[in-house]
Design an enzyme around this catalytic site. Structure first.
Site, mmCIF file in Angstrom:
data_model
loop_
_atom_site.group_PDB
_atom_site.id
_atom_site.type_symbol
_atom_site.label_atom_id
_atom_site.label_comp_id
_atom_site.label_asym_id
_atom_site.label_seq_id
_atom_site.Cartn_x
_atom_site.Cartn_y
_atom_site.Cartn_z
ATOM 1 N N HIS A 33 -0.533 1.316 16.066
ATOM 2 C CA HIS A 33 0.490 1.450 15.058
ATOM 3 C C HIS A 33 1.457 1.258 15.776
ATOM 4 C CE1 HIS A 33 -2.916 3.405 13.325
ATOM 5 N NE2 HIS A 33 -2.281 3.638 11.841
ATOM 6 N N ALA A 63 -5.894 -4.482 1.344
ATOM 7 C CA ALA A 63 -5.210 -5.374 1.200
ATOM 8 C C ALA A 63 -4.378 -6.410 1.890
ATOM 9 C CB ALA A 63 -7.146 -6.915 0.194
ATOM 10 N N GLU A 64 -4.429 -6.629 2.818
ATOM 11 C CA GLU A 64 -3.037 -7.296 3.110
ATOM 12 C C GLU A 64 -3.217 -9.087 2.866
ATOM 13 O OE1 GLU A 64 -4.982 -5.481 4.953
ATOM 14 O OE2 GLU A 64 -3.088 -3.906 5.083
ATOM 15 N N PHE A 70 2.127 -1.217 8.367
ATOM 16 C CA PHE A 70 2.434 -1.447 9.970
ATOM 17 C C PHE A 70 2.235 -2.764 9.412
ATOM 18 C CE2 PHE A 70 0.483 3.205 9.451
ATOM 19 C CZ PHE A 70 1.693 3.819 9.765
ATOM 20 N N ALA A 71 2.629 -3.448 11.054
ATOM 21 C CA ALA A 71 2.521 -4.582 11.653
ATOM 22 C C ALA A 71 1.102 -4.790 12.522
ATOM 23 C CB ALA A 71 3.891 -4.998 12.919
ATOM 24 N N ILE A 110 -1.040 -6.748 9.562
ATOM 25 C CA ILE A 110 -0.407 -8.159 9.281
ATOM 26 C C ILE A 110 -1.420 -8.725 9.086
ATOM 27 C CG2 ILE A 110 0.993 -9.048 11.236
ATOM 28 C CD1 ILE A 110 2.646 -9.846 8.125
ATOM 29 N N PRO A 140 -4.651 -9.517 9.002
ATOM 30 C CA PRO A 140 -5.778 -10.031 8.119
ATOM 31 C C PRO A 140 -5.085 -11.351 6.750
ATOM 32 C CG PRO A 140 -6.057 -7.631 7.938
ATOM 33 C CD PRO A 140 -5.042 -8.142 8.855
ATOM 34 N N GLU A 179 0.643 -1.166 0.106
ATOM 35 C CA GLU A 179 -0.129 0.201 -0.465
ATOM 36 C C GLU A 179 1.335 0.869 -0.018
ATOM 37 O OE1 GLU A 179 -2.488 -1.200 3.733
ATOM 38 O OE2 GLU A 179 -3.302 -3.105 2.477
HETATM 39 C C1 TPP Z 1 -6.010 -3.053 7.758
HETATM 40 C C2 TPP Z 1 -5.566 -1.666 6.963
HETATM 41 N N1 TPP Z 1 -4.236 -1.580 7.050
HETATM 42 C C3 TPP Z 1 -3.846 -0.378 6.372
HETATM 43 C C4 TPP Z 1 -4.287 0.654 7.320
HETATM 44 C C5 TPP Z 1 -3.912 2.080 7.034
HETATM 45 N N2 TPP Z 1 -4.478 2.946 6.377
HETATM 46 C C6 TPP Z 1 -5.193 3.616 7.113
HETATM 47 S S1 TPP Z 1 -6.495 4.630 6.356
HETATM 48 C C7 TPP Z 1 -5.716 3.701 4.971
HETATM 49 C C8 TPP Z 1 -6.379 4.131 3.689
HETATM 50 C C9 TPP Z 1 -7.572 4.324 3.661
HETATM 51 O O1 TPP Z 1 -8.607 4.792 1.957
HETATM 52 P P1 TPP Z 1 -9.915 4.777 2.280
HETATM 53 O O2 TPP Z 1 -10.896 3.857 3.145
HETATM 54 O O3 TPP Z 1 -10.467 5.702 0.913
HETATM 55 O O4 TPP Z 1 -10.334 6.169 3.214
HETATM 56 P P2 TPP Z 1 -10.016 7.122 3.355
HETATM 57 O O5 TPP Z 1 -8.528 7.314 4.218
HETATM 58 O O6 TPP Z 1 -9.315 8.023 1.751
HETATM 59 O O7 TPP Z 1 -11.042 8.016 3.770
HETATM 60 C C10 TPP Z 1 -4.474 3.036 4.541
HETATM 61 C C11 TPP Z 1 -3.715 2.298 3.608
HETATM 62 C C12 TPP Z 1 -5.337 0.510 8.034
HETATM 63 N N3 TPP Z 1 -5.962 0.898 8.813
HETATM 64 N N4 TPP Z 1 -6.099 -0.889 8.489
#
Ligand code: TPP
Ligand code: TPP
Ligand code: MG
Ligand code: MG
Lengths: 348, 327, 327, 348
Positions: free
Chosen positions: C129, C59-60, C83-84, C87, C89, C29
């Protein structure tokens, strides 16, 4: 490929009157919209001044959140939010002061007592479920809440919010499927701002709209322009009515701009063009709803001033309360891993 | 007192609890008309209906995720994961959500739930139908974990798990379902989560085990007794919270400790017991706290000679015990 | 020799390896144009293009699952988990698929892959985090796990992980990215997976640590030295396979062991080290092998006083060391 | 709700000629169909005689598997199977004897050397990926294989098989999404037999067909009657052509009967009505293809006898080989956890 039934009301035919909303109603929505923006601006100010370690903002999403949450029975129904749900939790009843307590991680933070990062809203009293960070997990929780409501015949429905990027997680599909099978009273609100942090929509999915997923799970999919508060309201009201009739869930996609970087840790200029950012600015729901309300003659200058000064007051009082509140006491850090009193003599 | 199979004791606890409390909902794959792939939920569907005995779609993250929502909104979910080997898609929901809800909300929300998980080898299940999973979840604060070995504990601990205000993982060993019978107290008896049980007193060493291995350890103790070695056998029963008091008291009596589990050794739960004994019972020890565990290969292999090689039994335990005593 | 930040050392290893071998693909990501949320993959997208530097959907399980397919069909995937804490999922894909492919196919298939996982606390990341995850994966046969603490190891171990014929989990501590600098050997140096490193010799006790805690342990050793206590500090570096030889040799020299990790204690990786020392180094010990670990709460809390309470530091380590020496 | 484009050829218009298949081709397909059934019957016989601990059967799925796999380049393309893929792996080239070695868990078992349960097929030489038990994980593997084929420009495509119940797992949605985004050469074959062990379709999903999921991810969804070998072949051939043209994946749903209990551990009478079971029997692909081939005058009695005696021979030889093969040596049980030679001195 099949075409999903995307219902996008054109601007003209949606008015307070056409929706049976009084001036008081729409001004109330307007109040929440402006309140959310003001709270959000203050969150950034607190971060710049070094008081807050981190900000994750809802700017651009507020119109869609106010419109959809306003369509609920806000005392009775459930909100299962995500980190951008500033406007949603305010509309659901959480006072501005509590947002600032959360933002500064103070002991009276009602969501976590300073245990979670800013943006992790929750509050049983307002029937707002506690938010975690892993995206999309909450979508299953909303389905479970609605299942319990059905079995217990409470008449409650659940509205959950997530970003379009989070719909890539398996939990999203599993939740849609479960809710459709049991015809649960859930509104799945996908706030599509075109980015998952830096990843643009075309790298997240091969379809133009998340709502296209709905048909494959057996529920209606609706996409509306989330910058129009009343379009979001109208679509959510239909979904809520359908849910209360026991006809099942709706996937409601609201197209929204992301008016800030992903968070205070992000620099969006790195992956977004100036044009792209400017195009989003033009879709600011605060600007658009203000224009609409003026056009309908509902928002007079006097009323606007009155609303803004009321908001200013809440923001200032709220900030003051949060700033003066104590930080959590480390002596409390081991509490509530389990129900208390914990059994003595066992480890851990 | 009634003589029952381990499987029936679990079934009876579910049946009695569902009759007692209308908030209890059983959900999982094939728990309905089929009565579960092992027959544990037999008859519940007919007795309590499909709203409370729910055949879910084939999705473990869904099973646990919706269970959290049910718990938050007034139900007491008792999810079944068909095989422990298939709980992994739900790891995030259990670790990040179920186990953390109370703590992260500073006690604003709770997540009462009893997650039933059939586990363990010796059933020709190979790599993906034999797994032990206690090591992964023992490390997760916010969870409780029980692993009954006897029918009486199977019934009493499941009732305790269902009535607990916090999420409890209930590990039921597949090999014990039909192979073990025993007295089950009549009436509504509850076995508290926490206390370990000394199943056989002894003076020469302490053997700590749970689940299927408890029975192998007791058999080993019989063999050893014939050789004049008196092994004390402690049934750990609750993995988390761990009854350190009973464990240390036993080592204080015997001065020697053998920790036995079926799961592979490296990073396994036995390390926690051994490390605790070494650190807090150091003064009691006349020999190294010793672990006897499954081999560090990715799962129990299928073919009979391979499975027999993997699985521990009374003989292997007796041999390890002799070394500990001889140290 | 060049003085580099931990973060740059990781970046350089990726850049050099991708230049060396066209089969290497980085996926995750935000690893593309953004260069990762921490900037580790900065510039790779521009240098190697979007086919080899792939922004995946959020999607991990997908990230690891497709990586397995890539590995099977001739690529060398280097997935990044943002971030660990996220992981989980992918737990099923890592445990059931990636780690087991070679064994279950009796060596017909292999799964070379280096999974980069930023982890650890002290960064105001709160419950979701800040997590450490080594305990969950150390128990999974078929995986290797490294956790470098220095820039030189960060670079050399990542190269080793990418070149390894089996899946390697590479744990990079977020707090070290910009806070730690150090000499990095020039040229194509590889640090072998396995060997631990004695960072500071000593006679009075051995402190075993890795990642951020290694630096706190070294600082504690400085403090202790002023008090006349000579602590030997061992950088475990590789979690799996564990260098038992070096660990036991150190305890044989010092007769005292303190195991330190940031992760919570119960069922943590420290238990494996402590249990191994207790069992195989029993004769060397003048004091109980002691663990100093994070508290058993569900994650690092956010607010500064709470986070400071959770995180171990040189002072807490020195205090624990004094107790071990005083025993 | 939107209607997906379900392409179901009616029986008449699909003939060997209309598909450009020679008599030799269709008789070859027929051979694999009958071989698969004969192998499967023998698997059950070995279980009843106590030689095999467990059977998981492909009976009813064979027609769809032979038809779809036959549409591949069987030397070049990849098969990512599941536990019912008896006919698929045979058609991909695995000899009957190897299936029996797997069934009896003998040392020469090419898939796992006796380490896995029966039904866990895999064989690098035939480009059949190793099968695990957790359902739907393999769907992501197929997407990854196709991604590598695209980057390396090998021209390979991947066909993966799973049951309809397994599509409820998040991995299925994640795989469809990834494959669609990158327009990968994957054919997702969902073998819909109406049950996930005992759970009927209506409790698994709120849609009549899994193929309806496809549109929401941006790929065509096709449903065919899997009891018609040539219908399955035609649909898979179209999907393969689309994949080779670089146009991306196809979700191909084949409706099949489940002619046995879920496995030798199941008793389906407990949850299926006699009518339901009888209705499935009438859809036996072996019966239907035999009738079709006779009707087209392609299958004469002589040819059928010749094919069956050839199969009988393979089955008997194969069983004999498997029965006489040695069981695995426990001394080998620690091998290949990692590449060999393992590093000495480290644990574990
Ligand atoms: C399972 C998981 N993987 C990665 C993250 C890190 N992360 C936080 S917000 C985000 C992007 C989310 O995008 P979106 O669903 O479109 O929501 P937006 O922030 O654009 O409102 C990511 C990758 C997380 N919080 N949870
Ligand atoms: C992740 C996971 N959960 C549960 C199981 C147990 N299980 C094996 S097959 C099966 C049903 C699969 O149904 P379906 O996908 O329709 O395939 P079918 O057996 O009908 O061909 C279940 C629940 C499993 N193998 N993997
Ligand atoms: Mg977004
Ligand atoms: Mg099925």
């Amino acid at each position: 490929m099949s075409v999903p039934d995307i219902k996008t009301e054109s601007r003209e035919d949606v008015t307070p009157k056409s929706l049976g909303l009084s001036d008081a109603d729409v001004l109330d929505m307007y109040y929440y919209l402006r309140l959310a923006r003001a709270v959000d601006d203050r969150m950034w100010a607190l971060q710049r001044s070094g008081q807050a370690a981190f900000v994750i903002s809802g700017q651009g999403h507020e119109g869609a959140q106010v419109g959809t949450v306003y369509a609920l029975n806000r005392e009775k129904d459930w909100l299962v939010p995500f980190y951008r749900s500033v406007a949603a939790v305010l509309t659901k009843g959480m006072p501005a002061a509590e947002i600032f307590l959360i933002q500064l991680g103070k002991a009276p933070d009602p969501s976590s007592g300073g245990r979670q990062m800013p943006g992790h809203y929750g509050h049983r009293h307002y029937k707002i479920l506690s938010t975690s960070s892993p995206v999309a997990t909450q979508v299953l929780h909303a389905a479970g809440i609605a299942y319990a409501a059905k079995v217990r015949q409470t008449g409650e429905i659940a509205l959950t919010e997530l970003g379009e990027g989070s719909t890539s997680e398996g939990d999203f599909a599993e939740a849609l499927n479960f809710a459709a099978i049991h015809r649960l009273g859930v509104i799945f609100v996908v706030e599509n701002n075109g980015y998952a942090i830096s990843v643009p929509l075309r790298k997240q999915m091969a379809v133009p709209n998340v709502a296209m997923r709905a048909a494959g799970f057996g529920m209606p999919g609706v996409t509306v322009d989330g910058s129009h508060v009343l379009h979001a309201y109208a679509a959510a009201r239909d979904a809520a009515a359908r849910a209360r009739r026991g006809e099942g869930p709706t996937l409601l996609e609201v197209m929204v701009p992301r008016l800030t970087a992903h968070s205070s840790d992000d620099r969006q200029e790195k992956y977004r063009t100036p044009d792209d950012i400017a195009h989003d600015r033009a879709r600011d729901p605060v600007h658009m709803f203000t224009e609409e309300l003026r056009g309908w003659g509902i928002l007079t200058e006097a009323r606007e001033k009155e609303i803004l000064s009321r908001i200013q007051h809440e923001i200032d009082i709220g900030t003051e309360i949060a700033e003066e509140a104590a930080l959590p006491d480390p002596a409390t850090a081991t509490r509530y891993v389990y129900a208390e009193p914990p059994e003595p003599g066992f480890r851990p | 007192m009634a003589d029952k199979r381990y499987l029936d004791a679990i079934h009876d606890a579910l049946h009695e609890e569902m009759a007692r409390d209308g908030r209890i909902v059983v959900l999982g794959e094939d728990v309905g008309r089929k009565g579960g792939v092992f027959g544990v939920t037999e008859g519940l569907y007919e007795a309590y209906g499909e709203a409370r005995v729910l055949d879910t779609p084939l999705a473990e993250s869904c099973i646990i995720g919706v269970a959290l929502g049910m718990a938050v909104n007034g139900l007491i979910p008792v999810p079944e994961i068909q095989f422990a080997d298939f709980i992994h898609p739900a790891f995030d929901q259990i670790l990040s959500e179920v186990a953390r809800l109370r703590y992260r909300s500073n006690n604003d929300y709770a997540c009462p739930m009893a997650i039933r998980v059939p586990y363990g080898g010796g059933v020709h299940g190979a790599l993906y139908h034999s797994q032990s999973i206690e090591a992964f979840y023992a490390h997760v604060p916010g969870l409780k974990i029980v692993a009954p070995a006897t029918p009486d504990d199977a019934k009493g601990l499941l009732k305790a798990a269902i009535r607990d205000p916090d999420p409890v993982m209930y590990l039921e060993h597949k090999k014990l379902y039909r192979s073990v019978r025993g007295d089950v107290r009549d009436g509504d008896h509850v076995v508290p989560i926490g206390p370990a049980a000394v199943r056989r007193p002894g003076r020469d060493l302490s053997i700590f085990a749970y689940g299927l291995m408890l029975h192998e350890a007791l058999a080993a103790a019989e063999t050893l007794a014939k050789e004049g070695v008196e092994a004390e056998v402690v049934d750990v029963r609750t993995i988390k919270p761990l009854d350190v008091t009973t464990i240390l008291a036993s080592v204080e009596r015997t001065n020697r400790a053998l920790i036995v589990h079926e799961d592979n050794r490296f990073g396994g739960f036995g390390a926690e017991i051994a490390a605790t004994i070494a650190e807090e019972g150091f003064g009691f020890l006349d020999a190294p706290p010793t672990r006897l565990c499954g081999p560090d290969v990715p799962g129990v292999p299928f073919s009979t000679p391979l499975e027999n090689w993997f699985m521990l039994d009374a003989e292997k335990i007796a041999a390890a015990a002799r070394n500990v005593v001889a140290y």
